[in-house]
Design an enzyme around this catalytic site. Structure first.
Site, PDB file in Angstrom:
ATOM      1  N   TYR A   1       5.274   4.893  10.955  1.00 10.38           N
ATOM      2  CA  TYR A   1       5.614   3.478  11.089  1.00 10.38           C
ATOM      3  C   TYR A   1       6.342   2.894   9.882  1.00 10.38           C
ATOM      4  O   TYR A   1       6.641   1.716   9.871  1.00 10.38           O
ATOM      5  CB  TYR A   1       4.349   2.656  11.405  1.00 10.38           C
ATOM      6  CG  TYR A   1       3.201   2.816  10.419  1.00 10.38           C
ATOM      7  CD1 TYR A   1       3.141   2.038   9.265  1.00 10.38           C
ATOM      8  CD2 TYR A   1       2.175   3.737  10.650  1.00 10.38           C
ATOM      9  CE1 TYR A   1       2.102   2.170   8.367  1.00 10.38           C
ATOM     10  CE2 TYR A   1       1.128   3.885   9.752  1.00 10.38           C
ATOM     11  CZ  TYR A   1       1.088   3.095   8.615  1.00 10.38           C
ATOM     12  OH  TYR A   1       0.061   3.242   7.729  1.00 10.38           O
TER      13      TYR A   1
ATOM     14  N   ARG B   1       0.862  -1.183   0.000  1.00 12.00           N
ATOM     15  CA  ARG B   1       0.000   0.000   0.000  1.00 12.00           C
ATOM     16  C   ARG B   1       0.897   1.230   0.000  1.00 12.00           C
ATOM     17  O   ARG B   1       1.603   1.478   0.968  1.00 12.00           O
ATOM     18  CB  ARG B   1      -0.903  -0.030   1.229  1.00 12.00           C
ATOM     19  CG  ARG B   1      -1.619   1.250   1.384  1.00 12.00           C
ATOM     20  CD  ARG B   1      -2.235   1.604   2.692  1.00 12.00           C
ATOM     21  NE  ARG B   1      -2.150   0.781   3.844  1.00 12.00           N
ATOM     22  CZ  ARG B   1      -1.488   1.121   4.965  1.00 12.00           C
ATOM     23  NH1 ARG B   1      -0.805   2.240   5.027  1.00 12.00           N
ATOM     24  NH2 ARG B   1      -1.511   0.331   6.001  1.00 12.00           N
TER      25      ARG B   1
ATOM     26  N   HIS C   1      -3.261   4.058   5.177  1.00 12.22           N
ATOM     27  CA  HIS C   1      -4.355   3.081   5.293  1.00 12.22           C
ATOM     28  C   HIS C   1      -5.660   3.733   4.860  1.00 12.22           C
ATOM     29  O   HIS C   1      -6.382   3.220   4.019  1.00 12.22           O
ATOM     30  CB  HIS C   1      -4.442   2.590   6.745  1.00 12.22           C
ATOM     31  CG  HIS C   1      -5.737   1.939   7.080  1.00 12.22           C
ATOM     32  ND1 HIS C   1      -6.097   0.714   6.567  1.00 12.22           N
ATOM     33  CD2 HIS C   1      -6.769   2.353   7.858  1.00 12.22           C
ATOM     34  CE1 HIS C   1      -7.298   0.386   7.031  1.00 12.22           C
ATOM     35  NE2 HIS C   1      -7.725   1.364   7.807  1.00 12.22           N
TER      36      HIS C   1
END
Lengths: 400, 337
Positions: free
Chosen positions: A306, A293, A297
């Site tokens: 992250y 991705r 998100h």
């Protein structure tokens, strides 16, 4: 295409060897992530990141030039629609958006492998799959704007509504596929199959496990299509499983295969084979599309907390669109005029999307009470009557 | 349960369990799209034998012995319903229905609304519910409030053999998801059922019913508590108090018109259920009755319910469950105002 072995790809990690330790050793992917680069695992690949066609002993594709151009066109348009949707969210026209950027090949490859009679069960990021099912690209936007819960007809397009509870739809797909069996719609070329999309995070959910159990036990004509995009919001796939996802299929008694999820040709070939198997009464398959991705998100997320920039950069080198463009160019299938015409199509379609979303009126308040039940609905009828009376009490006061 | 396999005709004396069995049999005969699904429902006939003999006669494709996975049972039933089937799921015990809670409340209940009527899910979830069977934990729960609280579900519970026979068939024919709560402690109570009566002539599914007329106080219950209500009415009559008994039969939608009419005559209301007091069905009924019957009430609405504890160990359940004395005590209270 001949019969396939039960599983493909690299065997399980070696992390379990050695002395007892309080925490398992990092997987190769974790080690690589720490160093800022991610190695490609062993998977089915037909198109390299550089756009070179490679052969695979078990999977092949037989596209015409026009079909190859069509795949490229799909990839470009769904990305443009996605980027436009992210922009619409940033500008306040959508409450949230779940981006598919980076996962176009997995969705278009598998989506184009479906036949009209097959049924697709998406999660909430499968805008590319909906595109392949002929759903109007504006249809999911009511959900993300807060106007509705998805405004397309699942029966008309053989594409179910999005599902926000992670993994819940895998069971619906298996039940639907059990129904295909009961209807006797398997075993021939015009048989039917169901495909269900879910992510690496969903692979931890109990529903997904139960879906695999039911699919195996009832030999359901269903394809589990896991887009392993490496992260469940902020949690890396190693926080979901210490075993490659596709290898889990063996535990349920059906084949698992890992495919390069950024390679539209391989995704098509692998999905087509699995769907053919299902339609012909050979039961379920679990496909792990190994992808990434590229964005957040959803638009509420901050992936810089992250993920490292170098990791994202290394995946950018495997972009599904640039490799297809490179291949088409080298093979003489696409020239500048062709690429320009695709871009013009994307401009036109995204322009229509923008216009539609910005102009989308708020839903009529009466919708609040509609379709709670298929049959008598006295509580909702009473509440609706009260609400209408209450609303009408403001007329003349200038409040509405 | 009696292994009687006579013809499905005439008026017969049946247990509630057997009436359910025959109702399911009728539904399977009437519509080839009806499927039964659940753990042990096939060869064993269910742990309460409610599906006894059905797999033998209708085959493994109509009566499915499912993997031991409640969410799986309900989730696949949703998919089957989307494909045109009418699945009837058995949750083996009330306390084991909770693993399926997401599939029931988030998926089954909402699909029609989310799809703006494009998807209908005619799924029945059968749940043997309530206490009083002396079993171990998780086998005696009263989950009705969870389901009543969820729009999109219909919740019904029979308390007699005749209702069991017809209501299960009506639930299966409903195009909405129905939570069908079976009072497991009453499976062996008997009643007369006219098997020749048509479904259309039966009491509608979503109607409550006055089961005994009385003039002094109204007592409302459903499912497992109806026997306690009957016993209480008998005992109260000896004291010269005539209780009017109402079997709700349907918890969602609640059919309270007969309750309002009754309370307007009696002025007194007692609601009885096994589920805990807090936010239980009686709270909803009391609130609505207060709205509709405020000037008729002679006393506050009394509740006789389970306590706000987890369901206790079975050696304590006689203290937990509403019984004759607690109902009569509530009757006394309502007359003390």
């Amino acid at each position: 295409m001949g019969d396939k072995p039960a599983t493909k790809g690299r065997p399980a990690t070696k992390a379990r060897s050695g002395a007892r330790r309080s925490r398992p050793a990092p997987t190769p992917a974790e080690e690589a992530a720490l160093q800022g680069s991610v190695p490609e695992p062993e998977f089915v690949q037909l198109l390299t990141p550089d756009g070179e066609r490679v052969e695979h002993p078990d999977y092949s594709v037989d596209f015409t030039d026009e079909q190859l151009q069509g795949l490229y066109r799909d990839l470009v348009i769904v990305r443009r629609l996605d980027l436009e949707s992210t922009a619409l969210q940033r500008q306040g026209h959508l409450a949230i958006w779940a981006s598919l950027e980076g996962q176009e090949a997995a969705q278009i490859g598998s989506g184009r492998a479906l036949r009209k009679q097959d049924m697709a069960f998406p999660t909430y990021r499968e805008h590319g799959v909906l595109w392949c099912r002929g759903v109007d690209p504006t249809a999911p936007h009511g959900l993300f704007r807060g106007n509705d819960h998805g405004d397309w007809d699942p029966a008309e397009h053989n594409a179910n509504l999005y599902t926000l509870v992670i993994g819940a739809q895998t069971l619906h797909a298996v039940g639907y596929a059990m129904g295909i069996n009961y209807d006797g719609k398997v075993g021939t070329d015009d048989g039917e199959a169901a495909i269900v999309y879910f992510g690496d995070g969903a692979s931890s959910q109990g529903d997904v496990h139960e879906a695999c159990v039911f699919a195996g036990v009832y030999h359901a004509p269903v394809v589990f299509f896991c887009q392993n995009n490496q992260y469940a919001i902020s949690e890396p796939v190693e926080r979901q499983t210490r075993t490659p996802i596709y290898q889990r299929a063996a535990g349920y008694g059906f084949p698992g295969v890992r495919v390069d999820g950024n390679d539209v040709l391989a995704c098509y070939a692998v999905a087509r084979h699995a769907l053919d198997q299902a339609r012909h009464g050979q039961g379920p398959t679990l496909i792990e599309a190994y992808t990434y991705r590229m964005g957040a998100h959803t638009t509420t997320d901050d992936p810089t907390r992250y993920r490292t920039g170098s990791e994202v950069e290394s995946w950018k080198q495997r972009d599904p669109i640039s490799r297809m463009r490179s291949y088409l160019t080298k093979a003489g299938i696409g020239d500048d005029d062709f690429f320009a015409s695709v871009d013009a199509d994307a401009d036109r379609i995204t322009g229509r999307l923008r216009e539609f979303v910005i102009g989308m009126p708020d839903p009529d308040p009466s919708r609040l009470f509609e379709h709670v039940y298929a049959e008598e609905s006295p509580l909702q009828d009473a509440e609706r009557a009260w609400f209408e009376q209450y609303q009408s009490s403001f007329v003349g006061e200038g409040a509405h | 349960m009696a292994k009687q396999q006579g013809p499905l005709t005439g008026t017969q004396t049946l247990t509630i369990g057997k009436a359910l069995n025959l109702g399911l049999r009728r539904a399977l005969e009437d519509d080839p799209k009806v499927l039964l699904m659940g753990e042990d429902v096939g060869r064993l006939g269910g742990v309460f034998r409610i599906t006894d003999g059905l797999q033998k006669d209708f085959g493994e494709d109509r009566v499915l012995d499912s993997p031991l996975a409640e969410a799986g049972i309900v989730g696949t039933a949703i998919g089957l319903a989307m494909r045109g089937y009418r699945p009837v799921c058995e949750m083996q015990f009330d306390g084991f229905s909770y693993p399926a809670f997401d599939q029931v409340t988030n998926q089954l209940a909402k699909m029609h609304y989310r799809s703006r009527g494009r998807i209908t899910l005619p799924v029945v979830i059968r749940i043997p519910f309530g206490g009083g069977i002396g079993s171990v934990e998780h086998h005696s729960e009263s989950p009705e409030t969870y389901y009543m609280h969820t729009a999109g579900l219909k919740v019904v519970t029979p308390s007699s053999a005749v209702d069991a026979y017809f209501m299960i068939q009506q639930a299966i024919r409903s195009n909405d998801p129905v939570i069908f709560l079976e009072p497991k402690a009453r499976y062996y109570e008997k009643g007369e059922v006219d098997l020749d009566a048509s479904l259309a002539s039966a009491e509608p599914l979503h109607r409550s019913r006055v089961v005994r007329a009385g003039s002094d106080a109204t007592v409302v219950g459903y499912g497992p508590t109806m026997r306690v209500l009957r016993d209480s009415a008998d005992a109260a009559a000896e004291d010269g108090r005539l209780l009017e008994l109402i079997d709700l039969r349907t918890l969602s939608p609640l059919d309270l018109d007969p309750v309002y009419e009754s309370v307007k005559r009696t002025g007194r209301l007692i609601v009885v259920h096994e589920a805990p007091t807090n936010a239980g069905p009686a709270a909803e009924i009391a609130a609505r009755v207060q709205n509709e019957c405020f000037y008729s009430l002679e006393a506050p609405v009394q509740r006789v319910t389970g306590f706000d504890t987890p369901y206790p160990a079975s050696k304590l359940e006689e203290h937990f469950l509403p019984d004759l004395d607690r109902v009569l005590d509530a009757v006394d209270r309502t007359f003390s105002y």
